[in-house]
Every structure is written in C-alpha cells, then in structure tokens.
Design a protein around this motif. Sequence first.
Motif, PDB file in Angstrom:
ATOM      1  N   MET A   1       6.583   8.741  -2.927  1.00 38.18           N
ATOM      2  CA  MET A   1       6.277   7.359  -1.893  1.00 38.18           C
ATOM      3  C   MET A   1       6.776   7.559  -1.150  1.00 38.18           C
ATOM      4  SD  MET A   1       3.240   8.474  -2.291  1.00 38.18           S
ATOM      5  CE  MET A   1       2.254   7.716  -1.313  1.00 38.18           C
ATOM      6  N   GLU A   2       7.182   6.979   0.386  1.00 37.84           N
ATOM      7  CA  GLU A   2       7.971   6.645   0.230  1.00 37.84           C
ATOM      8  C   GLU A   2       7.694   5.268   2.005  1.00 37.84           C
ATOM      9  OE1 GLU A   2      11.050   8.867   2.736  1.00 37.84           O
ATOM     10  OE2 GLU A   2      10.341   8.545   4.358  1.00 37.84           O
ATOM     11  N   GLY A   3       7.891   4.231   2.040  1.00 30.90           N
ATOM     12  CA  GLY A   3       7.122   2.710   2.907  1.00 30.90           C
ATOM     13  C   GLY A   3       7.279   1.750   1.783  1.00 30.90           C
ATOM     14  N   ARG A   4       6.213   1.542   2.446  1.00 26.10           N
ATOM     15  CA  ARG A   4       5.966  -0.205   2.193  1.00 26.10           C
ATOM     16  C   ARG A   4       5.171   0.205   0.937  1.00 26.10           C
ATOM     17  NH1 ARG A   4       6.288  -5.010   6.474  1.00 26.10           N
ATOM     18  NH2 ARG A   4       8.770  -4.597   6.637  1.00 26.10           N
ATOM     19  N   CYS A   5       5.097   0.488  -0.270  1.00 25.29           N
ATOM     20  CA  CYS A   5       4.151   1.251  -0.986  1.00 25.29           C
ATOM     21  C   CYS A   5       4.166   0.001  -2.357  1.00 25.29           C
ATOM     22  CB  CYS A   5       4.453   1.687  -1.279  1.00 25.29           C
ATOM     23  SG  CYS A   5       4.382   2.834  -0.385  1.00 25.29           S
ATOM     24  N   SER A   6       2.964  -0.053  -2.630  1.00 24.34           N
ATOM     25  CA  SER A   6       3.395  -1.184  -4.244  1.00 24.34           C
ATOM     26  C   SER A   6       2.487   0.316  -5.477  1.00 24.34           C
ATOM     27  CB  SER A   6       2.304  -1.908  -3.836  1.00 24.34           C
ATOM     28  OG  SER A   6       1.672  -1.940  -5.441  1.00 24.34           O
ATOM     29  N   ILE A   7       3.065   0.224  -6.755  1.00 23.46           N
ATOM     30  CA  ILE A   7       2.779   1.410  -7.423  1.00 23.46           C
ATOM     31  C   ILE A   7       2.074   0.738  -8.397  1.00 23.46           C
ATOM     32  CG2 ILE A   7       3.632   3.057  -9.028  1.00 23.46           C
ATOM     33  CD1 ILE A   7       5.953   3.848  -6.365  1.00 23.46           C
ATOM     34  N   GLU A   8       1.055   0.863  -9.296  1.00 22.92           N
ATOM     35  CA  GLU A   8       0.816   0.902 -10.331  1.00 22.92           C
ATOM     36  C   GLU A   8       0.443   2.068 -11.540  1.00 22.92           C
ATOM     37  OE1 GLU A   8      -3.622  -1.303 -11.755  1.00 22.92           O
ATOM     38  OE2 GLU A   8      -2.915  -1.605  -9.596  1.00 22.92           O
ATOM     39  N   ARG A   9       0.826   1.360 -12.375  1.00 19.74           N
ATOM     40  CA  ARG A   9       0.751   2.823 -13.572  1.00 19.74           C
ATOM     41  C   ARG A   9       0.042   1.643 -14.593  1.00 19.74           C
ATOM     42  NH1 ARG A   9       2.498   7.656 -15.021  1.00 19.74           N
ATOM     43  NH2 ARG A   9       2.184   7.899 -17.360  1.00 19.74           N
ATOM     44  N   SER A  10      -1.780   2.502 -14.573  1.00 15.27           N
ATOM     45  CA  SER A  10      -2.886   2.193 -15.988  1.00 15.27           C
ATOM     46  C   SER A  10      -3.191   3.613 -16.352  1.00 15.27           C
ATOM     47  CB  SER A  10      -3.996   1.631 -14.790  1.00 15.27           C
ATOM     48  OG  SER A  10      -4.398   2.266 -13.724  1.00 15.27           O
ATOM     49  N   GLY A  11      -2.539   4.681 -17.022  1.00 13.36           N
ATOM     50  CA  GLY A  11      -2.832   6.017 -17.287  1.00 13.36           C
ATOM     51  C   GLY A  11      -2.454   6.831 -16.196  1.00 13.36           C
ATOM     52  N   ASP A  12      -3.355   7.229 -15.019  1.00 10.15           N
ATOM     53  CA  ASP A  12      -2.585   7.007 -13.257  1.00 10.15           C
ATOM     54  C   ASP A  12      -2.039   6.077 -12.872  1.00 10.15           C
ATOM     55  OD1 ASP A  12      -4.365  10.090 -14.624  1.00 10.15           O
ATOM     56  OD2 ASP A  12      -5.724   8.929 -13.434  1.00 10.15           O
ATOM     57  N   LEU A  13      -1.267   7.666 -11.628  1.00  6.03           N
ATOM     58  CA  LEU A  13      -0.155   6.035 -10.771  1.00  6.03           C
ATOM     59  C   LEU A  13      -1.182   5.814  -9.291  1.00  6.03           C
ATOM     60  CD1 LEU A  13       2.726   8.156 -10.234  1.00  6.03           C
ATOM     61  CD2 LEU A  13       2.589   5.473 -11.037  1.00  6.03           C
ATOM     62  N   ILE A  14      -1.096   4.862  -9.054  1.00  4.51           N
ATOM     63  CA  ILE A  14      -2.080   4.234  -8.302  1.00  4.51           C
ATOM     64  C   ILE A  14      -1.283   3.169  -7.119  1.00  4.51           C
ATOM     65  CG2 ILE A  14      -3.532   2.492  -7.446  1.00  4.51           C
ATOM     66  CD1 ILE A  14      -5.345   2.653 -10.204  1.00  4.51           C
ATOM     67  N   ILE A  15      -1.203   3.939  -6.177  1.00  2.00           N
ATOM     68  CA  ILE A  15       0.123   3.715  -5.243  1.00  2.00           C
ATOM     69  C   ILE A  15      -1.137   3.128  -4.034  1.00  2.00           C
ATOM     70  CG2 ILE A  15       1.833   4.285  -3.890  1.00  2.00           C
ATOM     71  CD1 ILE A  15       1.573   6.571  -6.336  1.00  2.00           C
ATOM     72  N   THR A  16      -0.597   1.779  -3.843  1.00  2.00           N
ATOM     73  CA  THR A  16      -0.800   1.300  -2.755  1.00  2.00           C
ATOM     74  C   THR A  16      -0.179   1.381  -1.382  1.00  2.00           C
ATOM     75  OG1 THR A  16      -3.060  -0.162  -3.262  1.00  2.00           O
ATOM     76  CG2 THR A  16      -2.885  -0.311  -1.134  1.00  2.00           C
ATOM     77  N   CYS A  17      -0.581   2.127  -0.053  1.00  2.00           N
ATOM     78  CA  CYS A  17       0.713   2.067   1.077  1.00  2.00           C
ATOM     79  C   CYS A  17      -0.070   1.132   2.532  1.00  2.00           C
ATOM     80  CB  CYS A  17       1.575   2.917   1.440  1.00  2.00           C
ATOM     81  SG  CYS A  17       1.559   3.950  -0.223  1.00  2.00           S
ATOM     82  N   LYS A  18       1.128   0.074   2.683  1.00  2.00           N
ATOM     83  CA  LYS A  18       0.736  -0.941   4.289  1.00  2.00           C
ATOM     84  C   LYS A  18       1.340   0.457   5.493  1.00  2.00           C
ATOM     85  CE  LYS A  18       1.193  -5.112   6.469  1.00  2.00           C
ATOM     86  NZ  LYS A  18       1.376  -5.790   6.795  1.00  2.00           N
ATOM     87  N   GLN A  19      -0.286   0.699   6.399  1.00  2.00           N
ATOM     88  CA  GLN A  19      -0.067   1.762   7.376  1.00  2.00           C
ATOM     89  C   GLN A  19      -0.353   0.984   8.938  1.00  2.00           C
ATOM     90  OE1 GLN A  19       0.505   4.346   4.562  1.00  2.00           O
ATOM     91  NE2 GLN A  19      -0.162   5.347   6.934  1.00  2.00           N
ATOM     92  N   GLY A  20      -0.326   0.277   8.589  1.00  2.00           N
ATOM     93  CA  GLY A  20      -0.457  -1.216  10.108  1.00  2.00           C
ATOM     94  C   GLY A  20      -0.668  -2.228   9.193  1.00  2.00           C
ATOM     95  N   PRO A  21      -1.066  -3.226  10.654  1.00  3.18           N
ATOM     96  CA  PRO A  21      -1.363  -4.832  10.790  1.00  3.18           C
ATOM     97  C   PRO A  21      -1.589  -4.737   9.664  1.00  3.18           C
ATOM     98  CG  PRO A  21      -0.952  -4.142  12.571  1.00  3.18           C
ATOM     99  CD  PRO A  21      -0.848  -3.025  11.595  1.00  3.18           C
ATOM    100  N   ASN A  22      -3.259  -4.800   9.450  1.00  2.00           N
ATOM    101  CA  ASN A  22      -4.409  -4.593   8.138  1.00  2.00           C
ATOM    102  C   ASN A  22      -5.489  -3.519   8.280  1.00  2.00           C
ATOM    103  OD1 ASN A  22      -4.772  -7.735   8.678  1.00  2.00           O
ATOM    104  ND2 ASN A  22      -5.164  -7.372  10.282  1.00  2.00           N
ATOM    105  N   ASP A  23      -3.885  -2.620   7.857  1.00  3.57           N
ATOM    106  CA  ASP A  23      -4.561  -0.882   7.402  1.00  3.57           C
ATOM    107  C   ASP A  23      -3.759  -0.410   5.585  1.00  3.57           C
ATOM    108  OD1 ASP A  23      -5.154   1.692   7.342  1.00  3.57           O
ATOM    109  OD2 ASP A  23      -4.780   2.365   9.021  1.00  3.57           O
ATOM    110  N   TYR A  24      -4.253  -0.379   5.047  1.00  2.00           N
ATOM    111  CA  TYR A  24      -4.365  -0.024   3.034  1.00  2.00           C
ATOM    112  C   TYR A  24      -4.609   1.180   3.053  1.00  2.00           C
ATOM    113  CZ  TYR A  24      -2.105  -5.087   3.778  1.00  2.00           C
ATOM    114  OH  TYR A  24      -1.329  -6.154   3.747  1.00  2.00           O
ATOM    115  N   ARG A  25      -3.905   2.143   2.500  1.00  2.00           N
ATOM    116  CA  ARG A  25      -4.629   2.854   1.967  1.00  2.00           C
ATOM    117  C   ARG A  25      -4.133   3.374   0.272  1.00  2.00           C
ATOM    118  NH1 ARG A  25      -4.420   6.797   7.595  1.00  2.00           N
ATOM    119  NH2 ARG A  25      -4.978   4.873   8.614  1.00  2.00           N
ATOM    120  N   LYS A  26      -5.049   3.900  -0.364  1.00  2.00           N
ATOM    121  CA  LYS A  26      -4.386   4.313  -1.389  1.00  2.00           C
ATOM    122  C   LYS A  26      -4.210   5.780  -1.810  1.00  2.00           C
ATOM    123  CE  LYS A  26      -6.338   0.679  -4.491  1.00  2.00           C
ATOM    124  NZ  LYS A  26      -6.782   0.511  -5.326  1.00  2.00           N
ATOM    125  N   HIS A  27      -3.562   5.987  -2.633  1.00  2.00           N
ATOM    126  CA  HIS A  27      -2.846   7.102  -3.403  1.00  2.00           C
ATOM    127  C   HIS A  27      -3.002   7.696  -4.700  1.00  2.00           C
ATOM    128  CE1 HIS A  27      -2.193   7.763   1.160  1.00  2.00           C
ATOM    129  NE2 HIS A  27      -1.207   7.080   0.340  1.00  2.00           N
TER     130      HIS A  27
END
Length: 72
Positions: A1-27
């Motif tokens: 992953m590249e960008g402003r992202c937060s990675i959480e490990r709870s079995g699987d990887l849950i990645i939350t990335c900032k896409q814009g001023p008020n836009d966050y998306r999960k992977h």
Amino acid sequence: MEGRCSIERSGDLIITCKQGPNDYRKHYIGQATDVAWVSTQLEGVDVSVYHTRIVIKPEGIIPEIDLQGGKQ
C-alpha cells in the motif's frame, strides 16, 4: 500500500487510506492455506460520524441452490 494509510492486523489486514480531505477508504487483505483475497472499497461513502450501519446481503452468505425433484 502507498499513501496515507493505517494498517491493522486482526487475522486479516485491514488498511484504511485517506483519499481526500474527508474521504477514507478501506482495503481488506486475507490469506488462507490455498487462497489469497483482496477487497477494496472503490468509492467513498457519505456517512454520519455518529451513526453505524451494517448491511448484510443474503446472496453473499447463502449459496444459490438448484433443487430438482423426480421419481425414484
């Protein structure tokens, strides 16, 4: 992953990335013995910060079953 992202490990990887001023998306990234999978949120969703909503789609949980009857 590249960008402003937060990675959480709870079995699987849950990645939350900032896409814009008020836009966050999960992977979500997961792996089993014989398969690896990735799920990506394609668009941001306008939601309330004080309200949680869970949508369960039965077709994603219950497989389609084709029953056929006849004489034995």
